[in-house]
Scaffold this motif. Structure first.
Motif, PDB file in Angstrom:
ATOM      1  N   THR A 104       0.806  -1.224   0.000  1.00 56.81           N
ATOM      2  CA  THR A 104       0.000   0.000   0.000  1.00 56.81           C
ATOM      3  C   THR A 104       0.837   1.271   0.000  1.00 56.81           C
ATOM      4  O   THR A 104       0.280   2.365   0.119  1.00 56.81           O
ATOM      5  CB  THR A 104      -0.930   0.035   1.227  1.00 56.81           C
ATOM      6  N   GLY A 105       2.152   1.134  -0.129  1.00 56.34           N
ATOM      7  CA  GLY A 105       3.004   2.308  -0.046  1.00 56.34           C
ATOM      8  C   GLY A 105       2.992   2.935   1.327  1.00 56.34           C
ATOM      9  O   GLY A 105       3.211   4.134   1.470  1.00 56.34           O
ATOM     10  N   GLY A 106       2.727   2.106   2.364  1.00 60.47           N
ATOM     11  CA  GLY A 106       2.693   2.596   3.731  1.00 60.47           C
ATOM     12  C   GLY A 106       1.373   3.207   4.145  1.00 60.47           C
ATOM     13  O   GLY A 106       1.237   3.688   5.279  1.00 60.47           O
ATOM     14  N   LEU A 107       0.368   3.161   3.270  1.00 61.56           N
ATOM     15  CA  LEU A 107      -0.927   3.762   3.567  1.00 61.56           C
ATOM     16  C   LEU A 107      -1.839   2.787   4.306  1.00 61.56           C
ATOM     17  O   LEU A 107      -1.673   1.574   4.216  1.00 61.56           O
ATOM     18  CB  LEU A 107      -1.620   4.198   2.271  1.00 61.56           C
ATOM     19  N   GLU A 108      -2.826   3.335   5.008  1.00 62.03           N
ATOM     20  CA  GLU A 108      -3.831   2.501   5.673  1.00 62.03           C
ATOM     21  C   GLU A 108      -5.035   2.259   4.772  1.00 62.03           C
ATOM     22  O   GLU A 108      -6.075   1.783   5.225  1.00 62.03           O
ATOM     23  CB  GLU A 108      -4.263   3.142   6.993  1.00 62.03           C
ATOM     24  N   THR A 109      -4.902   2.611   3.500  1.00 61.47           N
ATOM     25  CA  THR A 109      -5.902   2.267   2.488  1.00 61.47           C
ATOM     26  C   THR A 109      -5.280   1.289   1.506  1.00 61.47           C
ATOM     27  O   THR A 109      -4.060   1.231   1.349  1.00 61.47           O
ATOM     28  CB  THR A 109      -6.392   3.511   1.732  1.00 61.47           C
TER      29      THR A 109
END
Length: 325
Positions: A104-109
């Motif tokens: 996720t590229g470090g995202l929470e989505t």
């Protein structure tokens, strides 16, 4: 083209072993890895030369699997999934525990979709899990729509190429931010804005910028080796001739209304009048102009409705952060 069952099983085994598999979807060919294997996901970024902060899409075998991979699914997201999956629609939702942050590229989505291609669905069924897959090309360059495109672009960096014939849609999926009750289109693609609005019953926005990072937002993306310059349709022929006189090896994407016009250029591709045919052929046209030795491509934007919106988005990204002539 129907892939052999033995090839699908080999590809599923490669995914289980942490290897990379290129496979067809209805949009473009994807470079797939086991979505739950952080090391395999990291190899995708390495092979593509993709920034690790650039999120990937997790491909699922069916809409019924959505709750296994995401959390807090709004009613609008469920409606879109029920009506438009399988299909070229990606939904951005809250990340579930099965999805590593590497994907996720470090995202929470997380971006998820169910592809509408029999070979992709057979692979997902045989594998039995989620497959993280961006397009199977070097980062920022033209997406592949055939298995031969993948082989030419990535060569031995891919452990297994699953050939399912040419892609039927030809441009990537539409990405929709579905984290709230009112969705918005983050990347136009194979599902049109009109399709989405028909399901939801209200107009959707296509913001020029977004707080959510998604694939395809890099300033220069979907780009051939040749520089792409965008002009008004009526200026395509004249601008091509000027560039040719200045010493460029010019390629032209000639609009349908000008197909009978004589053009001085290294190579000319007449654009189909059908937006579906144009979308299906777009990346092939750009690759052809590269292969024919062009260093400059003159093109114009189609009317931005239906699939024309997605084509215009890809041409703008291919042109990069340069002014339109």
């Amino acid at each position: 083209m129907k892939a052999r069952t033995s090839d699908i099983e080999k590809a599923a085994g490669a995914l289980r072993a942490g290897e990379l598999v290129a496979f067809p979807t209805e949009t473009v060919y994807g470079l797939g890895a086991n979505a739950e294997d952080p090391a395999a996901v990291a190899r995708i970024f390495q092979v593509k030369g993709r920034p690790p902060s650039h999120p990937l899409i997790v491909h699922l075998g069916g809409a019924e699997l959505l709750d296994d991979w995401v959390e807090d699914v709004p009613a609008t997201a469920r409606l879109l999934a029920e009506r438009l999956w399988p299909g070229p629609l990606t939904l951005v939702l809250r990340r579930g525990r099965r999805v590593p942050l590497e994907a996720t590229g470090g995202l929470e989505t997380v971006a998820v979709r169910v592809p509408d291609h029999p070979v992709a669905l057979a692979l997902l069924s045989a594998f039995g899990g989620g497959v993280t897959a961006p397009s199977a090309n070097r980062f920022g360059q033209v997406s592949p729509t055939t298995a031969n495109d993948v082989r030419a672009e990535l060569g031995d960096a891919v452990d297994f190429v699953l050939d399912g014939g040419p892609c039927a849609v030809g441009v990537e999926s539409t990405i929709v931010d579905a984290t709230g009750e009112v969705p918005s289109i983050l990347r136009p693609g194979g599902v049109t804005r009109e399709d989405l609005e028909a399901v939801l019953g209200y107009r959707l926005e296509v913001p020029s910028t977004s707080r959510v990072r998604v694939p395809g937002q890099h300033p220069s993306h979907y780009a051939p080796r040749a520089r792409v310059v965008l002009v008004e349709p009526e200026k395509v022929v004249a601008e091509a001739e000027i560039a040719q006189e200045l010493g460029h090896q010019v390629g032209v994407l000639l609009p349908p209304s000008f197909t009978d016009a004589p053009v001085k250029a290294q190579a000319v591709v007449s654009v189909p009048g059908s937006m579906a045919a144009y979308a299906r052929g777009l990346y092939g046209f750009l690759r052809e102009l590269d292969q024919r030795g062009c260093d400059l491509i003159i093109a114009s934007l189609p009317v931005e409705e239906g699939l024309g919106l997605a084509i215009a988005n890809r041409l703008r990204r291919a042109a990069g952060p340069r002014p339109t002539v």
